[in-house]
Design an enzyme around this catalytic site. Structure first.
Site, PDB file in Angstrom:
ATOM      1  N   ALA A 144      -9.462   5.421   5.109  1.00 22.20           N
ATOM      2  CA  ALA A 144      -9.198   6.359   5.629  1.00 22.20           C
ATOM      3  C   ALA A 144     -10.182   7.109   5.921  1.00 22.20           C
ATOM      4  O   ALA A 144     -11.434   7.725   5.157  1.00 22.20           O
ATOM      5  CB  ALA A 144      -7.543   6.807   5.284  1.00 22.20           C
ATOM      6  N   GLY A 145     -10.064   7.618   7.505  1.00 23.23           N
ATOM      7  CA  GLY A 145     -11.541   9.119   7.790  1.00 23.23           C
ATOM      8  C   GLY A 145     -12.273   8.402   8.411  1.00 23.23           C
ATOM      9  O   GLY A 145     -13.369   8.928   8.891  1.00 23.23           O
ATOM     10  N   LYS A 165       0.689  -1.363   0.198  1.00 23.13           N
ATOM     11  CA  LYS A 165       0.345  -0.028  -0.114  1.00 23.13           C
ATOM     12  C   LYS A 165       1.168   0.762   0.091  1.00 23.13           C
ATOM     13  O   LYS A 165       2.177   1.567   1.110  1.00 23.13           O
ATOM     14  CB  LYS A 165      -0.767  -0.007   0.963  1.00 23.13           C
ATOM     15  N   GLY A 216      -7.763   9.365  10.138  1.00 27.06           N
ATOM     16  CA  GLY A 216      -7.601   9.231  11.599  1.00 27.06           C
ATOM     17  C   GLY A 216      -8.931  10.522  11.733  1.00 27.06           C
ATOM     18  O   GLY A 216      -8.927  10.686  13.270  1.00 27.06           O
ATOM     19  N   SER A 272      -8.939   1.591  10.592  1.00 23.48           N
ATOM     20  CA  SER A 272      -7.582   1.198  11.626  1.00 23.48           C
ATOM     21  C   SER A 272      -8.086   1.811  13.096  1.00 23.48           C
ATOM     22  O   SER A 272      -7.876   1.929  13.958  1.00 23.48           O
ATOM     23  CB  SER A 272      -6.356   1.939  10.790  1.00 23.48           C
ATOM     24  N   SER A 273      -7.996   3.556  13.175  1.00 24.73           N
ATOM     25  CA  SER A 273      -8.388   4.083  14.220  1.00 24.73           C
ATOM     26  C   SER A 273     -10.102   4.279  14.516  1.00 24.73           C
ATOM     27  O   SER A 273      -9.775   3.543  15.607  1.00 24.73           O
ATOM     28  CB  SER A 273      -7.837   5.141  13.977  1.00 24.73           C
TER      29      SER A 273
END
Lengths: 65, 256
Positions: B183-184, B95, B156, B205-206
Site C-alpha cells: 500500500a501507498g 490477506k 492509494g 495495485s493503484s
C-alpha cells in the site's frame, strides 16, 4: 417464502439453500454463500433449511487490490 | 520470496482492480513478472455472472491468487469473508484487512490480531495488512501470522514510504520473517527503496492500474524491485558526511 438475497427481497419456493440457489439462477456458478452472516460451505447447502426473512449472501470472485 | 514455505522468484505482487480493460490487466501482469495477484469477493448477480468472467481471466494468467478481505471493518466480517474466499478460490492464503479508520484506511490492529488468531486456528495462512507497529507485529506472530505486510503509506495515496525508520526497525526486529510493503507506493523508486531496506517484496495495485500506461509502469516496477533487491544484497556503501575521492590520489602528477 420471502428471503433477502444480497440485500434485496426475493420470493422462493425452495426449502433449502441449495434449492434457492438453483431457483434464483445460480446453477453451477462459482459462488460462496452465507446465511444470516454465517458462512455455509457448499457441501452443506443441501441440508441447510431456509426460514422466512433469512438473509443470504451470494458472492463470487472480483478484482482486488 | 518465501510465502509459507513456497518460494517465488518474483518479489512483486500485483492487484487486479481498476484497470482500464481486461486486456490491459493481463498485459500488466505479464510485464510486472508477478507470480501472485490479489483478488477479492463481491455480491454476484445471477444474470450478469461478472465474477465468473473475471475468474476465467485470472486463471488464464497462471498466477497464484491471494484473496483479500478489503472493505471489512470487523473481525466477524473478515473471518466470514476469508472462509468464503477459501472455498471460492481454493486457497488457504488470505490477506487480512480489518479497516479501522475511514480517512486513512489504517488497519484496526486490535481486530487484525483477533481475526488472525481465529483464522490461523482454522488452518488459514494469513498475510496481515498491518502498520509498522512493532507491538502489533509481535502479537500477529504470536497469533500464527508468518507474513507481515506493513503499509508504506495509506492505500492509494502514492506517497511512498511514510515512515522509513519504522520499516527499518521492523526489518531489524524480524530478520527471518517474510515482510512485504503493501500500500501507498506510487512510483518505481518507492518500491526500490522498500527493497533496499531489505523487505522481501512489495504489493502494489493503484500505482500500476491507474497509471497513464499501466503496462509500462508494471515493467518499471519490476525493474525497480529487482534493482532494489540487488542494492540490498550486494553490500551497499555506507553514507558518510564528507567526500572521499573515488579516483586514487597516489601517483597524481604535480603541476605546482
Amino acid at each position: 417464502m420471502k428471503i433477502i438475497v444480497n440485500g434485496e427481497s426475493a420470493e422462493v419456493e425452495a426449502a433449502t439453500l441449495a434449492g434457492a440457489l438453483e431457483e434464483l439462477g445460480y446453477g453451477e456458478a462459482l459462488v460462496a454463500t452465507a446465511l444470516n452472516r454465517e458462512f455455509v460451505p457448499a457441501p452443506l447447502r443441501g441440508e441447510t433449511r431456509l426460514s422466512e426473512n433469512d438473509r443470504i449472501e451470494i458472492i463470487a470472485p472480483m478484482q482486488g487490490g | 520470496m518465501d510465502i509459507y514455505g513456497e518460494t517465488f522468484e518474483s518479489r512483486l505482487m500485483l492487484g487486479t482492480a481498476r484497470y482500464p480493460s481486461p486486456d490491459v490487466l493481463k498485459a500488466a501482469i505479464a510485464a510486472s513478472g508477478a507470480q501472485i495477484v490479489t483478488v477479492s469477493l463481491r455480491r454476484e448477480s445471477a444474470g450478469e455472472r461478472a465474477g465468473q468472467a473475471f475468474w476465467d481471466i485470472i486463471r488464464e494468467t497462471g498466477c497464484r491468487v491471494l484473496p483479500n478481505t478489503a472493505g471489512c471493518h470487523s473481525v466477524s466480517e473478515a473471518v466470514t469473508t476469508a472462509q468464503m474466499a477459501r472455498e471460492v478460490f481454493g486457497t488457504d492464503w488470505v490477506k487480512i484487512e480489518v479497516i479501522g479508520d475511514a480517512d486513512t484506511l489504517q488497519p484496526d490492529l486490535f481486530g487484525l490480531v483477533e481475526a488472525t488468531r481465529v483464522l490461523s486456528e482454522e488452518g488459514f495462512k494469513v498475510l496481515a495488512y498491518t502498520t509498522e507497529d512493532l507491538v502489533a507485529a509481535d502479537r500477529l506472530v504470536e497469533a500464527g501470522c508468518r507474513v507481515l505486510m506493513p503499509w508504506g503509506s495509506p492505500i492509494g495515496s502514492a506517497r511512498g514510504l511514510n515512515n522509513v525508520y519504522g520499516l527499518r526497525a521492523m526489518r531489524a526486529r524480524f530478520p527471518d520473517l517474510t515482510l512485504i510493503v503493501d500500500a501507498g507506493l506510487g512510483v518505481p523508486s518507492h518500491a526500490a527503496h522498500a527493497m533496499e531496506l531489505g523487505y522481501d517484496g512489495v504489493l502494489l495495485s493503484s500505482a500500476v492500474a491507474l497509471a497513464g500506461d499501466p503496462v509500462g509502469m508494471a515493467k518499471g516496477f519490476r525493474l525497480a524491485v529487482e534493482a532494489g533487491r540487488l542494492g540490498f544484497t550486494s553490500g551497499p556503501l555506507a553514507p558518510r558526511d564528507m567526500a572521499e575521492p573515488s579516483t586514487p590520489v597516489l601517483g597524481l602528477a604535480s603541476f605546482a
